[in-house]
Design a protein around this motif. Structure first.
Motif, PDB file in Angstrom:
ATOM      1  N   TYR A 139      36.282  61.044  33.321  1.00  0.00           N
ATOM      2  CA  TYR A 139      35.237  61.950  33.171  1.00  0.00           C
ATOM      3  C   TYR A 139      36.193  63.252  33.337  1.00  0.00           C
ATOM      4  CZ  TYR A 139      31.071  65.127  33.616  1.00  0.00           C
ATOM      5  OH  TYR A 139      30.400  66.073  33.514  1.00  0.00           O
ATOM      6  N   GLY A 140      35.793  64.257  32.226  1.00  0.00           N
ATOM      7  CA  GLY A 140      36.476  65.555  32.010  1.00  0.00           C
ATOM      8  C   GLY A 140      38.128  65.463  31.849  1.00  0.00           C
ATOM      9  N   SER A 141      38.452  64.565  31.256  1.00  0.00           N
ATOM     10  CA  SER A 141      39.909  64.481  30.835  1.00  0.00           C
ATOM     11  C   SER A 141      40.497  65.244  29.952  1.00  0.00           C
ATOM     12  CB  SER A 141      40.220  62.850  30.282  1.00  0.00           C
ATOM     13  OG  SER A 141      39.484  62.402  29.141  1.00  0.00           O
ATOM     14  N   LEU A 199      28.450  60.717  35.879  1.00  0.00           N
ATOM     15  CA  LEU A 199      28.258  61.626  37.112  1.00  0.00           C
ATOM     16  C   LEU A 199      27.183  60.903  38.068  1.00  0.00           C
ATOM     17  CD1 LEU A 199      28.067  65.526  35.890  1.00  0.00           C
ATOM     18  CD2 LEU A 199      30.013  63.975  36.878  1.00  0.00           C
ATOM     19  N   GLU A 200      26.190  60.253  37.448  1.00  0.00           N
ATOM     20  CA  GLU A 200      25.161  59.385  38.150  1.00  0.00           C
ATOM     21  C   GLU A 200      26.027  58.224  38.893  1.00  0.00           C
ATOM     22  OE1 GLU A 200      22.471  60.645  38.914  1.00  0.00           O
ATOM     23  OE2 GLU A 200      22.115  62.194  37.370  1.00  0.00           O
ATOM     24  N   GLU A 233      28.379  55.407  43.492  1.00  0.00           N
ATOM     25  CA  GLU A 233      29.318  54.574  44.161  1.00  0.00           C
ATOM     26  C   GLU A 233      29.676  54.993  45.505  1.00  0.00           C
ATOM     27  OE1 GLU A 233      33.086  53.895  41.697  1.00  0.00           O
ATOM     28  OE2 GLU A 233      31.662  53.667  39.963  1.00  0.00           O
ATOM     29  N   GLU A 234      29.521  56.509  45.721  1.00  0.00           N
ATOM     30  CA  GLU A 234      29.822  57.050  46.771  1.00  0.00           C
ATOM     31  C   GLU A 234      28.826  56.709  48.043  1.00  0.00           C
ATOM     32  OE1 GLU A 234      31.926  59.438  48.189  1.00  0.00           O
ATOM     33  OE2 GLU A 234      33.309  58.797  46.153  1.00  0.00           O
ATOM     34  N   LEU A 235      27.491  56.324  47.460  1.00  0.00           N
ATOM     35  CA  LEU A 235      26.500  55.967  48.226  1.00  0.00           C
ATOM     36  C   LEU A 235      26.956  54.476  48.798  1.00  0.00           C
ATOM     37  CD1 LEU A 235      23.457  57.422  46.465  1.00  0.00           C
ATOM     38  CD2 LEU A 235      24.126  58.098  48.707  1.00  0.00           C
ATOM     39  N   ALA A 236      27.167  53.940  47.762  1.00  0.00           N
ATOM     40  CA  ALA A 236      27.286  52.427  48.080  1.00  0.00           C
ATOM     41  C   ALA A 236      28.691  51.790  48.928  1.00  0.00           C
ATOM     42  CB  ALA A 236      27.401  51.587  46.926  1.00  0.00           C
ATOM     43  N   LYS A 237      29.726  52.729  48.807  1.00  0.00           N
ATOM     44  CA  LYS A 237      30.950  52.433  49.313  1.00  0.00           C
ATOM     45  C   LYS A 237      30.904  52.075  50.794  1.00  0.00           C
ATOM     46  CE  LYS A 237      35.806  53.758  49.369  1.00  0.00           C
ATOM     47  NZ  LYS A 237      36.680  54.719  49.055  1.00  0.00           N
ATOM     48  N   PRO A 238      30.140  52.879  51.746  1.00  0.00           N
ATOM     49  CA  PRO A 238      30.169  52.712  53.056  1.00  0.00           C
ATOM     50  C   PRO A 238      29.752  51.219  53.370  1.00  0.00           C
ATOM     51  CG  PRO A 238      29.649  54.830  52.717  1.00  0.00           C
ATOM     52  CD  PRO A 238      29.635  54.120  51.358  1.00  0.00           C
TER      53      PRO A 238
END
Length: 263
Positions: free
Chosen positions: A84-86, A132-133, A138-143
């Motif tokens: 993303y944003g490459s 982005l979604e 993934e940030e929510l799911a990782k922990p």
């Protein structure tokens, strides 16, 4: 120093620069492939973008990949979606090195896709703003250790995230009816086996009790589950809009992948 010059001044040993100007370059790359004796060569064009970054595409005369494939992250026009944003401006040598690393991974993934007709699951990335979604999910799911089940739902069509999701408001800002079962399918266990977290483990061997589903209102991770559901609704909507736009432009599936929304 512009982004193209910065990139070329920090190229790894597997890159050979053939021609270059202020805003364009042609290179031949042969990144090392695990388990491969003979190197694979790719002839690539680099060009400055309107955003001040660098776009990468294959030279048309030496093409190994489809000219376009959304499942293989090749944009209309042939440019690579490395991350993303490459194509954003590169600020320093570290950013240039990260782009080279992304290109190396991208080329390895292309060889994987050519053999297996699917993109590596761990490298799966949604298209456009849908990425982005996904990253937020993934940030929510990782922990909680849910990353693999999220990727499996988004890119392999398996598990609860690939099924019909709980209903949400038209604005996609709230999940309705918290008295329905948690979409992950968690059930109440015997009191001695309960944990203060979502669990999908089966019960003791031989247990015949019909464990009741945990309602979303009682889920210990209700906020995270609902936030993932909302973002998955948004991710699907963004992806569907992108596919609709491609179809309207009469852009066709290349046929090299097992699952493609354009088919």
């Amino acid at each position: 120093m512009n982004s193209l010059r910065l990139l070329l001044e920090n190229c790894p040993i597997w890159v050979e620069i053939q021609n270059k100007s202020r805003d364009h370059a042609t290179i031949v790359v042969a990144p090392p492939l695990a388990g491969s004796v003979d190197p694979v060569y790719y002839c690539l064009d680099l060009a400055l973008t309107d955003k001040g970054g660098v776009s990468v595409r294959e030279e048309p005369a030496h093409r190994r990949f489809p000219e376009f494939c959304m499942e293989r992250h090749i944009n209309p026009g042939g440019t690579f979606c490395l991350e993303y944003g490459s194509e954003d401006s590169l600020g320093d040598a570290d950013a240039a090195n990260r782009l080279w690393s992304s290109l190396e991974t991208f080329l390895h993934n292309q060889e994987y896709a050519a053999k297996r007709r699917e993109w590596p699951l761990a490298a799966g990335l949604s298209h456009g703003e849908a990425a982005l979604e996904q990253l937020a999910m993934e940030e929510l799911a990782k922990p909680l250790g849910w990353t693999e089940e999220l990727l499996g739902g988004m890119f392999r069509g398996r598990g609860w995230l690939a099924q019909n999701l709980p209903r949400v408001t038209k604005k996609l800002d709230r999940v309705v009816n918290a008295r329905t079962p948690c979409p992950r399918g968690c059930n109440w266990k015997h009191k001695s086996r309960r944990k203060n977290s979502c669990e999908l483990d089966s019960c003791e061997t031989g247990c015949r009790k019909q464990h009741k589903p945990i309602l979303r209102a009682n889920c210990p991770n209700r906020w995270i589950v609902e936030e993932i559901v909302l973002r998955e609704h948004r991710r699907r909507a963004i992806e569907a809009a992108l596919v609709a736009d491609l179809r309207e432009k009469k852009i066709q599936c290349c046929g090299t992948m097992k699952n493609c929304s354009l088919r």
